[in-house]
Every structure is written in structure tokens, then in C-alpha cells.
Design an enzyme around this catalytic site. Structure first.
Site, PDB file in Angstrom:
ATOM      1  N   GLU A 176       0.859  -1.196   0.000  1.00  0.00           N
ATOM      2  CA  GLU A 176       0.000   0.000   0.000  1.00  0.00           C
ATOM      3  C   GLU A 176       0.887   1.235   0.000  1.00  0.00           C
ATOM      4  OE1 GLU A 176      -2.667   0.032   3.300  1.00  0.00           O
ATOM      5  OE2 GLU A 176      -3.916  -1.586   2.497  1.00  0.00           O
ATOM      6  N   ARG A 189      -5.774   6.943 -23.634  1.00  0.00           N
ATOM      7  CA  ARG A 189      -6.259   6.310 -24.863  1.00  0.00           C
ATOM      8  C   ARG A 189      -7.610   5.630 -24.664  1.00  0.00           C
ATOM      9  NH1 ARG A 189      -0.822   3.225 -26.377  1.00  0.00           N
ATOM     10  NH2 ARG A 189      -0.593   3.385 -24.120  1.00  0.00           N
ATOM     11  N   GLN A 190      -7.999   5.437 -23.383  1.00  0.00           N
ATOM     12  CA  GLN A 190      -9.328   4.865 -23.119  1.00  0.00           C
ATOM     13  C   GLN A 190     -10.311   6.011 -22.917  1.00  0.00           C
ATOM     14  OE1 GLN A 190      -9.511   1.400 -20.530  1.00  0.00           O
ATOM     15  NE2 GLN A 190      -7.286   1.425 -20.378  1.00  0.00           N
ATOM     16  N   ARG A 245      -7.857  -1.798 -43.814  1.00  0.00           N
ATOM     17  CA  ARG A 245      -8.000  -3.237 -44.036  1.00  0.00           C
ATOM     18  C   ARG A 245      -9.144  -3.385 -45.029  1.00  0.00           C
ATOM     19  NH1 ARG A 245      -5.670  -6.733 -40.645  1.00  0.00           N
ATOM     20  NH2 ARG A 245      -5.620  -5.220 -38.960  1.00  0.00           N
ATOM     21  N   LYS A 268      -4.199   3.982 -42.993  1.00  0.00           N
ATOM     22  CA  LYS A 268      -4.168   2.515 -42.849  1.00  0.00           C
ATOM     23  C   LYS A 268      -5.554   1.967 -43.135  1.00  0.00           C
ATOM     24  CE  LYS A 268      -2.539   2.909 -38.653  1.00  0.00           C
ATOM     25  NZ  LYS A 268      -2.106   2.701 -37.283  1.00  0.00           N
ATOM     26  N   ASP A 315       4.132   3.418 -28.322  1.00  0.00           N
ATOM     27  CA  ASP A 315       3.956   2.368 -27.311  1.00  0.00           C
ATOM     28  C   ASP A 315       4.690   1.112 -27.776  1.00  0.00           C
ATOM     29  OD1 ASP A 315       3.120   0.589 -25.432  1.00  0.00           O
ATOM     30  OD2 ASP A 315       1.018   1.140 -25.464  1.00  0.00           O
ATOM     31  N   SER A 316       4.057   0.273 -28.590  1.00  0.00           N
ATOM     32  CA  SER A 316       4.768  -0.916 -29.096  1.00  0.00           C
ATOM     33  C   SER A 316       5.767  -0.542 -30.190  1.00  0.00           C
ATOM     34  CB  SER A 316       3.762  -1.914 -29.676  1.00  0.00           C
ATOM     35  OG  SER A 316       3.185  -1.370 -30.852  1.00  0.00           O
ATOM     36  N   GLY A 317       5.576   0.645 -30.771  1.00  0.00           N
ATOM     37  CA  GLY A 317       6.428   1.069 -31.887  1.00  0.00           C
ATOM     38  C   GLY A 317       5.900   0.610 -33.239  1.00  0.00           C
ATOM     39  N   ASP A 345       3.617  12.189 -33.503  1.00  0.00           N
ATOM     40  CA  ASP A 345       2.519  11.510 -32.797  1.00  0.00           C
ATOM     41  C   ASP A 345       2.611  11.862 -31.311  1.00  0.00           C
ATOM     42  OD1 ASP A 345       0.278   9.938 -32.558  1.00  0.00           O
ATOM     43  OD2 ASP A 345       1.186   8.119 -33.361  1.00  0.00           O
TER      44      ASP A 345
END
Ligand code: R5P
Length: 310
Positions: free
Chosen positions: A36, A93-94, A192, A190, A220-222, A216
Site C-alpha cells: 500500500e 487512450r481509453q 483493411r 491505414k 507504445d509498441s512502436g 505523434d
């Protein structure tokens, strides 16, 4: 004015404190044996204008709890005004419901910061400007653009530059930077085409023989950056570098960037860079303490903060 630092990014808090010539207030932010968070402010805070510097970067939940508990301690210690300074606002981002029965966690975090007792929020390059509206207290959203411009002028002086948004959502941010340096804009679109098929990257704008700067808020992940760099080079760009405000860089991201076709990835130190990042030639760190410190000075002096960006 008093400045208190959580544990998320002490070097940044120290640099802000030395820019403002205000020593960090003595405080103890530590863990009990069961993990804690416990906070003790070791100076009188009655009637003070207090700034709590804490990025809610990984481990986001621990750093968020530290921030909330420091604010609670300050409120109970009769601070006059408490500003939560979040160089990086995690959970941003949420900011919408991606599907039924999902949370809007950015709004919940805003509620928690307010409920803890913050009177103001100061942050930088929010993922979406509208997140300011999640707070019912004054919220200043600074832009890293001026420090990026200084770096671009030193590093890429005289080159045929083009700013590139890695997705359609980032166009406003990228265009704003392009306007400051007089560079054209391109966009990576981008798509799909059909379910199960891999994403196609179309480049909107002619990048042939241009030195491209991807812009940007977060890396994050790149994945977004490295794929965009590949697509730009495939479309004739001469080189690709990137200016990103928040280097979240989770998992294998640093390796991915190191092995990518990006020439250089410039990030600010809103999130404390790891040794791995600091030792990589691909990365460059742009210091953000002066910009944040100056905004804090103007807040305490009741001067304009927006004029920092004129
Ligand atoms: C998304 O909308 C953000 O602006 C960034 O583009 C994103 O978070 C980057 O993530 P990653 O590096 O994992 O592709």
C-alpha cells in the site's frame, strides 16, 4: 509555491525544481510491507500553492495511486491550491467506449483526481484535446511543439522536410507542427480492405525525395511508427525520423525501433527514459522541464499560459 514529486519521474521533477529555483518539498512517498502507498509531507503546506509532479506512466496504477494519495495528504494539510502536474496522462487512450459494456477509463481517472482534491490539472499533449472536458476543474494542455521546433531547426536545418501523421487521427497535431516549420503535410492512411486481409498503408501526399518527420503523441509498441517508416521509404522518402511526445515504449518496443528503418526517434522525457533507451543511438531525448516549469510559474503568477505557444 511548493513542488512535490511522486516517484514516477524524479529526474524531471528535479529539473523543473531547478528551473524554477524552488527546491522540492520534503516528502516521503513509500510503500508499506503489503505494497500500500503511504505519503507523509514533511513541511508545512497551509495556504500554499502546491504542484504535484507525477506522470501516470507504467506501473500506471501504482503511480496513479501515489498521485491521489499525495493530493489527499495535501488537502488535509490545508494547501490553498493543488495542481496535479501530469507530464504524461496515462489511461488517456481509453477515452471512449470501443464497444458495448466497456469503460471510459480516462473519464474515471479524471473523476478520481478531482475527488482526491486537485484544484487544477496541468498536462502535455493529451491523446485527445477533448479529455480536458472530462475534468470540471481548469485543465491546461501544453504542447511539446515549441521544443520540437527548436530541435528540428538544429537537427534538420535546410533539409527538404515533410511532416507526416501516422494515422488520420493525428492530422491536426501534425499540421500544427508543420505550420510552425513551414513543411508540407502527408498522411498515412491505414486500411483493411477485407476482413482477414492484412492492412494496406496508403500515403496521402507525395513524399518522393523528402526527409519525413512522423509526429505523434505516443509511441507504445512502436508498431505504428515502424510500419509507417517502411511505407514512407517504399513510397520514395529519402529518410524517416519521428518526433513523439510520450515514449511509453512497452514490451519489445525499444528493440523494434532499434531494428527499424527509422533514422532517429526523438521523444521527450515526460516518462523517465530507461537505460536501454538512453544507450541507443536511434533515440534522442528532448528535455521538457523548462516548458512545464514555465507553465507552472505562469500558473502561480496568474499569467497567461497559452501565450507560451504564440
Ligand atoms: C494512437 O492513437 C496513438 O496516437 C499512437 O499512435 C499509438 O498509441 C501508438 O501505439 P504503438 O506504438 O503501439 O503502435
Amino acid at each position: 509555491m511548493k513542488i512535490i514529486a511522486g516517484n514516477s519521474n524524479l529526474p524531471l521533477a528535479e529539473e523543473i525544481s531547478s528551473y524554477l529555483n524552488v527546491p522540492l518539498a520534503k516528502s516521503d512517498v513509500r510503500r508499506f510491507a503489503d505494497n500500500e502507498v503511504f505519503v507523509e509531507i514533511l513541511e508545512n503546506m497551509r495556504g500554499e500553492d502546491v504542484f504535484v509532479v507525477q506522470s501516470t506512466s507504467a506501473p500506471a496504477n501504482d503511480h496513479l495511486m501515489e498521485l491521489l494519495i499525495i493530493i489527499d495528504a495535501l488537502r488535509r494539510a490545508s494547501a490553498r491550491r493543488i495542481t496535479a502536474v501530469l507530464p504524461y496522462f496515462g489511461y488517456a487512450r481509453q477515452d471512449r467506449k470501443p464497444g458495448p459494456r466497456t469503460p471510459i477509463s480516462a473519464k474515471l481517472v479524471a473523476n478520481l483526481i478531482e475527488a482526491a482534491g486537485a484544484d487544477r490539472v496541468l498536462t502535455l499533449d493529451l491523446h485527445a484535446g477533448q479529455i480536458q472536458g472530462f475534468f470540471d476543474i481548469p485543465t491546461d494542455n501544453l504542447f511539446a511543439a515549441p521544443v520540437f521546433v527548436d530541435d528540428i531547426k538544429k537537427r534538420f536545418n535546410g533539409q527538404n522536410l515533410m511532416v507526416v501523421s501516422p494515422d488520420v487521427g493525428g492530422v491536426v497535431r501534425t499540421r500544427a507542427l508543420g505550420n510552425r516549420i513551414g513543411a508540407d503535410l502527408a498522411i498515412v492512411d491505414k486500411r483493411r480492405e477485407r476482413a482477414g486481409e492484412s492492412e494496406v498503408m496508403n500515403i496521402i501526399g507525395d513524399v518522393t525525395d523528402r526527409h519525413c518527420l512522423l509526429v505523434d503523441d505516443i509511441v507504445d509498441s512502436g508498431g505504428t511508427l515502424c510500419n509507417a517508416a517502411e511505407a514512407l521509404l517504399g513510397n520514395g522518402a529519402k529518410s524517416v525520423s519521428a518526433y513523439i511526445t510520450h515514449g511509453v515504449l512497452s514490451g519489445e518496443a525499444v528493440n523494434r525501433v532499434n531494428n527499424s528503418q527509422l533514422e532517429k526517434l526523438l521523444i521527450t522525457d515526460t516518462i523517465q527514459p530507461t537505460k536501454e533507451i538512453l544507450s541507443s543511438e536511434k533515440f534522442g531525448i528532448i528535455k521538457i522541464a523548462e516548458l512545464i516549469g514555465e507553465a507552472m510559474r505562469r500558473t502561480t503568477d496568474e499569467h497567461s499560459v497559452s501565450s507560451l505557444f504564440d
